[in-house]
Structure formats: C-alpha cells, structure tokens
Write an enzyme that holds these catalytic residues in place. Structure first.
Site, mmCIF file in Angstrom:
data_model
loop_
_atom_site.group_PDB
_atom_site.id
_atom_site.type_symbol
_atom_site.label_atom_id
_atom_site.label_comp_id
_atom_site.label_asym_id
_atom_site.label_seq_id
_atom_site.Cartn_x
_atom_site.Cartn_y
_atom_site.Cartn_z
ATOM 1 N N MET A 1 0.819 -1.166 0.000
ATOM 2 C CA MET A 1 0.000 0.000 0.000
ATOM 3 C C MET A 1 0.872 1.240 0.000
ATOM 4 O O MET A 1 0.835 1.990 0.932
ATOM 5 C CB MET A 1 -0.906 -0.036 1.229
ATOM 6 C CG MET A 1 -1.986 0.963 1.228
ATOM 7 S SD MET A 1 -1.872 2.520 2.133
ATOM 8 C CE MET A 1 -0.265 3.025 2.336
ATOM 9 N N PRO A 2 1.676 1.396 -0.995
ATOM 10 C CA PRO A 2 2.502 2.596 -1.035
ATOM 11 C C PRO A 2 1.672 3.860 -1.270
ATOM 12 O O PRO A 2 0.634 3.830 -1.928
ATOM 13 C CB PRO A 2 3.433 2.356 -2.221
ATOM 14 C CG PRO A 2 3.406 0.894 -2.462
ATOM 15 C CD PRO A 2 2.036 0.449 -2.043
ATOM 16 N N LEU A 3 2.173 4.940 -0.708
ATOM 17 C CA LEU A 3 1.706 6.279 -1.050
ATOM 18 C C LEU A 3 2.767 6.839 -1.978
ATOM 19 O O LEU A 3 3.960 6.814 -1.641
ATOM 20 C CB LEU A 3 1.573 7.148 0.201
ATOM 21 C CG LEU A 3 1.410 8.646 -0.023
ATOM 22 C CD1 LEU A 3 0.129 8.960 -0.791
ATOM 23 C CD2 LEU A 3 1.447 9.380 1.308
ATOM 24 N N PHE A 72 6.411 6.010 -0.483
ATOM 25 C CA PHE A 72 6.334 5.803 0.956
ATOM 26 C C PHE A 72 5.644 4.465 1.172
ATOM 27 O O PHE A 72 4.504 4.273 0.744
ATOM 28 C CB PHE A 72 5.511 6.917 1.624
ATOM 29 C CG PHE A 72 6.084 8.290 1.424
ATOM 30 C CD1 PHE A 72 6.944 8.847 2.362
ATOM 31 C CD2 PHE A 72 5.762 9.026 0.294
ATOM 32 C CE1 PHE A 72 7.462 10.118 2.184
ATOM 33 C CE2 PHE A 72 6.275 10.300 0.109
ATOM 34 C CZ PHE A 72 7.132 10.851 1.050
#
Length: 135
Positions: A1-3, A72
């Site tokens: 679940m990268p930002l 991120f």
C-alpha cells in the site's frame, strides 16, 4: 500500500500526466503484487524553475521533463525487491517517452503504526486492516 508522490513540470497534457501515474502504479502492482485498487498517488505539477534536479556526480544532465517520484511504504522489502521496482518504474516510464535521465526515485520506509486511513485511527494497529506481507 505505497503512497506515491509524483512531482513533474507543467506542460504535459492531462492524458500524459495520467499515463505517467498509471505507469508508476502498474510497476508497483507488478513488482510488489499489491491489489490494483490499492492506489494512493499525489501528483503535483510545478513550473520548470521550481524543480531543481542537478547532476549528483553521475555525469548526466536532466531535462525539464524530469519526473520525481517518492514512494512511501512499509518496511520489509529487501534490496533486490527495491532494485526491481526502480527498474520496473524506469521501464514503464521509458515506454511512454520519459527519458532515462529524467526518472528520479526516492524510497521511504515506515511501519504499520505510521498509517491512518481515516477516523483518527491507525487501522493496521487496531486490526481493522491486516498488515500487508512484503512481496
């Protein structure tokens, strides 16, 4: 679940900006095996003079077409996985015309306690979401 934050210079069409975002997301989906709808991106366009990306001693110059990407994500992926992601992002962007020297990636790791998806709770900590296993 990268930002994923994507910073680029103004002047591209909305379709070209979306193609860049889609290419980056698809590379992450392919390499890290995240769900397709697990997509969190912030795209910011800047006048050319507001992005400074000079030579870091590697002997090449970037153009005004630079695409700066910050990923991120939760810690736990090894160096090989990160290298594979960098390559996949580069290749996906090259396929849509972004020059190799214009792909700049920063990678920031954190933990389950560092994410809140709303309601003032850290859902990975409360158990509302399962902590993803590194791919």
């Amino acid at each position: 679940m990268p930002l994923v934050r994507i910073d680029l210079t103004t002047g591209r069409t909305p379709q070209a900006v979306r193609a860049i975002a889609d290419a980056i997301h698809q590379a992450i989906v392919d390499v890290y095996a995240i769900p397709v709808r697990d997509r969190f991106q912030v795209i910011t366009e800047h006048p050319a003079q507001q992005i400074i990306a000079e030579d870091a001693g590697l002997g090449f110059e970037r153009t005004e077409g630079v695409v700066m990407i910050q990923v991120f994500t939760q810690r736990g992926r090894d160096q090989a996985a990160k290298q594979e992601l960098y390559r996949a992002i580069h290749d996906a962007l090259a396929a849509i015309g972004v020059a190799s020297e214009d792909v700049f990636i920063g990678y920031v790791e954190n933990g389950p306690e560092d994410w809140s998806f709303g309601f003032g709770r850290a859902q990975y900590v409360t158990g509302e979401l399962g902590v993803p296993a590194p791919a």
